[in-house]
Write a protein that holds these residues in place. Structure first.
Motif, mmCIF file in Angstrom:
data_model
loop_
_atom_site.group_PDB
_atom_site.id
_atom_site.type_symbol
_atom_site.label_atom_id
_atom_site.label_comp_id
_atom_site.label_asym_id
_atom_site.label_seq_id
_atom_site.Cartn_x
_atom_site.Cartn_y
_atom_site.Cartn_z
ATOM 1 N N TYR A 88 0.827 -1.205 0.000
ATOM 2 C CA TYR A 88 0.000 0.000 0.000
ATOM 3 C C TYR A 88 0.865 1.261 0.000
ATOM 4 O O TYR A 88 0.523 2.253 -0.659
ATOM 5 C CB TYR A 88 -0.955 0.004 1.205
ATOM 6 C CG TYR A 88 -2.275 -0.661 0.909
ATOM 7 C CD1 TYR A 88 -3.264 0.005 0.197
ATOM 8 C CD2 TYR A 88 -2.524 -1.960 1.318
ATOM 9 C CE1 TYR A 88 -4.473 -0.603 -0.094
ATOM 10 C CE2 TYR A 88 -3.726 -2.578 1.032
ATOM 11 C CZ TYR A 88 -4.705 -1.893 0.327
ATOM 12 O OH TYR A 88 -5.890 -2.500 0.028
ATOM 13 N N THR A 145 -8.356 -1.050 5.677
ATOM 14 C CA THR A 145 -8.623 -0.483 4.355
ATOM 15 C C THR A 145 -10.063 -0.012 4.227
ATOM 16 O O THR A 145 -10.336 0.932 3.492
ATOM 17 C CB THR A 145 -8.344 -1.499 3.235
ATOM 18 O OG1 THR A 145 -9.112 -2.664 3.484
ATOM 19 C CG2 THR A 145 -6.887 -1.851 3.146
ATOM 20 N N PHE A 152 -7.512 4.234 1.235
ATOM 21 C CA PHE A 152 -7.175 2.894 0.756
ATOM 22 C C PHE A 152 -8.220 2.294 -0.169
ATOM 23 O O PHE A 152 -8.029 1.215 -0.705
ATOM 24 C CB PHE A 152 -6.959 1.954 1.947
ATOM 25 C CG PHE A 152 -5.853 2.386 2.855
ATOM 26 C CD1 PHE A 152 -4.541 2.402 2.418
ATOM 27 C CD2 PHE A 152 -6.118 2.772 4.154
ATOM 28 C CE1 PHE A 152 -3.517 2.789 3.257
ATOM 29 C CE2 PHE A 152 -5.095 3.163 5.006
ATOM 30 C CZ PHE A 152 -3.799 3.181 4.559
#
Lengths: 341, 292
Positions: A88, A145, A152
């Motif tokens: 990420y 997330t 995200f």
């Protein structure tokens, strides 16, 4: 009694064997591996090159986990989450600045920091308590997330913007080179690290904490450092996966990934970096094999699930029959042959 | 206020399920020093047995009984066929073999039943009673309270009041001495696994209908919550497992109710970190001797 009687004999046997197998310097091994990889990338077809790249990406994290679990005795079930952190971070920084080296550095840095935080907590914990904490880390990824979905993007995840590789090289070959350069650098650093004093400290803490403490080793610091080092490796690996898939989503880092990683290093052979390579290879080969078996049988249910069963059976059998893992089988066989002569 | 009361009861009902599941973990940990990571998968497979039996006969209770029996049988099988042969020199070995079992069980279930959520009905209504306009408990919650309560009382009586219970405790506490005194240590171990697996099945069959339904991985998150409950309580303490289960259940209920369902796993992690940093052996652990 038997133990005391047996000791001088095995000691005498072990010494010449150790002399005979003088360790080759890691730099030489890594250089040879680099040559091999480059040759392979020219020989293999594109899809195999992509798989080769995946093995390299897995190799980073399995090698780091080997140092943590195999050499330091700390079990982590949360390395999938650390990989997700790396992935990420790469996606976010890459989409912002479009500078791959910077993004990689950021991914490793952020994962290392997170590893330090978890490691500080982990150093106080033993056995199942540590497993429990890291297990909770592993399942937190989808939760993070979707809670911070503006950053995200929940289950859909993010796509990663990448510049195409130079025109004269096919994409897959370029990917294999990048992944394996990273893997070989990581493994070289790890190999140099565990040869020296740090490696000795790691093993001392694993084998007998009390003795290590009496010998003046700072246990907590050694354990935290081991966690930080292996987290950094997981960060590299996660970043490579984001690069390979050109996207990140929580679905790519489920709980089973964390479990697979532990299995890979156990099957490969705990505590040996070479075993970590076996593990990485199996992580790519076994699912592919079982998928093609499922396709031949023409059953969709078989495709995904056969891999699970094969993995599980291999794991249980290896654990019961050869607790040293696949890497220990050659030496076991040679010992058997020598004994029978 | 009414929301608070509802969330508290809901949390206690969930917490009891976690408590039962945590109790099963503690049973095996005390008997064999193994954390049974396969417990969630084993429990799910018995829920599938209940699903098949209920669908074939149309009776929830036949399915319920079949699941508990399947739990006993599965516990015996796993202990006799696999766990007995694990090398205990490193605590990692048992964990890894259990993880292998998880994959095998999930793979087999996926092949037999497919990887989709199958609906599973509850025997009682899940609509909450209202007392003066405040939603409190549902009939199903009462059923959960009764079922888990019965199991906790039965296990306590078994361990403290019967000869079998005494033998089981002796075999876990001092295997060598017990063996000299004529206790079948292996048999007690098998019995412990069977009981634990049956309790795990009970917990699973109670919790699965309240979630999305039956799925090979349906118990993964429940397992983590229950494991957190057991760790918070201290793996050695049955009382700790029950208290830990209730704490985790109520915490999750408040977090899901007041903040968001997606935050729940983070709350579990935070609880674990806070408790374990304060008491690395769990809340109900006895103090350990200094090593150096």
């Amino acid at each position: 009694m038997t133990a005391i009687e047996a000791r001088p004999e095995t000691g005498a046997k072990a010494l010449p064997e150790a002399k005979r197998r003088r360790r080759v310097h890691p730099v030489i091994v890594i250089a040879a591996a680099a040559v091999l990889v480059v040759v392979l990338t020219y020989v293999l077809p594109p899809f195999r090159n992509y798989q080769l790249a995946t093995v390299g990406a897995y190799f980073c994290v399995t090698a780091g986990l080997t140092v943590l679990t195999g050499l330091n005795g700390q079990l982590s079930l949360g390395h999938g989450a650390l990989m997700a952190t790396g992935a990420y971070t790469l996606a976010l920084t890459q989409n912002k600045w479009e500078n791959l080296p910077v993004s990689f550095a950021a991914a490793v840095l952020v994962t290392t920091l997170l590893g330090a935080i978890i490691g500080l907590a982990a150093a106080r914990l033993r056995g199942p308590y540590l497993a429990g904490l890291t297990l909770a880390v592993a399942i937190v990824v989808p939760s993070v997330t979707s809670t911070f979905d503006e950053t995200f993007n929940s289950d859909q995840g993010l796509s990663v913007y990448l510049n195409p590789p130079p025109e004269q090289y096919p994409m897959e070959q370029w990917q294999a080179w990048l992944c394996w350069s990273a893997a070989l650098v990581v493994v070289l650093l790890l190999a140099l690290l565990v040869r020296g004093r740090f490696g000795r400290d790691l093993r001392a803490v694993r084998d007998d904490e009390t003795a290590a403490k009496l010998a003046g080793i700072n246990i907590a610091r050694t354990q935290v450092l081991a966690f930080v080092v292996s987290a950094a490796c997981a960060g590299v690996s996660g970043a490579l996966f984001a690069y390979l898939a050109q996207s990140v989503s929580p679905g790519a880092f489920p709980l089973t990934l964390s479990l697979f990683l532990v299995m890979a290093i156990v099957i490969g052979g705990l505590g040996s970096l070479f075993g970590a390579l076996w593990g990485a290879l199996l992580l790519v080969v076994l699912p592919t094999l079982s998928q093609s078996l499922g396709e031949q049988a023409g059953s969709q249910r078989l495709e995904g699930n056969l891999a699970l069963i094969v993995f599980g059976v291999v794991l249980v059998v290896v654990m019961l029959a050869a607790p040293g893992g696949l890497a220990s089988i050659p030496s076991r066989i040679s010992r058997l042959i020598r004994r029978n002569r | 206020m009414s929301e608070f009361i509802y969330l508290t009861f809901d949390g206690l009902s969930r917490g009891l399920v976690y408590a039962a599941f945590a109790l099963a973990l503690v049973l095996i940990w005390r008997a064999a020093r193994i954390v049974n990571f396969a417990q969630g998968a084993m429990a799910v497979s018995t829920v599938y047995v209940a699903y098949s039996v209920t669908n074939a006969t149309g009776s929830y209770w036949l399915g319920f009984a079949a699941a508990l029996l399947a739990g006993l049988a599965l516990g015996v099988t796993v202990e006799r066929v696999v766990m007995r042969f694990v090398d205990h020199s490193s605590p990692l070995n048992g964990v890894v073999v259990a993880l292998g079992l998880v994959l095998i069980i999930q793979g087999v279930l996926g092949i037999v039943y497919g990887n989709e959520f199958l609906p599973f009905a509850t025997p009682f209504s899940r609509d909450a009673f209202e007392v003066g306009g405040v939603a409190m408990l549902s009939r199903y919650d009462l059923f959960v309270f009764a079922a888990v309560g019965t199991v906790v009382v039965a296990l306590t009586l078994l361990f403290t009041r019967t000869a079998i219970g005494l033998r089981m405790r002796a075999a876990a506490f001092a295997p060598d001495v017990s063996r000299l005194l004529g206790v079948s240590v292996g048999g007690m171990l098998t019995l412990g696994w069977a009981l634990a697996a049956a309790v795990g099945s009970l917990a699973a069959i109670l919790v699965v209908p309240t979630e999305l339904g039956v799925h090979p991985t349906a118990m993964d998150v429940v397992f983590v919550s229950a494991f957190a409950a057991a760790v918070v309580g201290g793996l050695d303490s049955p009382i700790g497992a029950v208290v830990g289960g209730l704490i985790v259940g109520v915490l999750l209920s408040y977090v899901s109710g007041y903040i968001d369902v997606t935050v729940a796993p983070m709350a579990v992690l935070a609880l674990l970190v806070v408790v374990l940093l304060g008491r690395p052996g769990g809340l109900f652990s006895s103090s350990k001797a200094r090593v150096a």
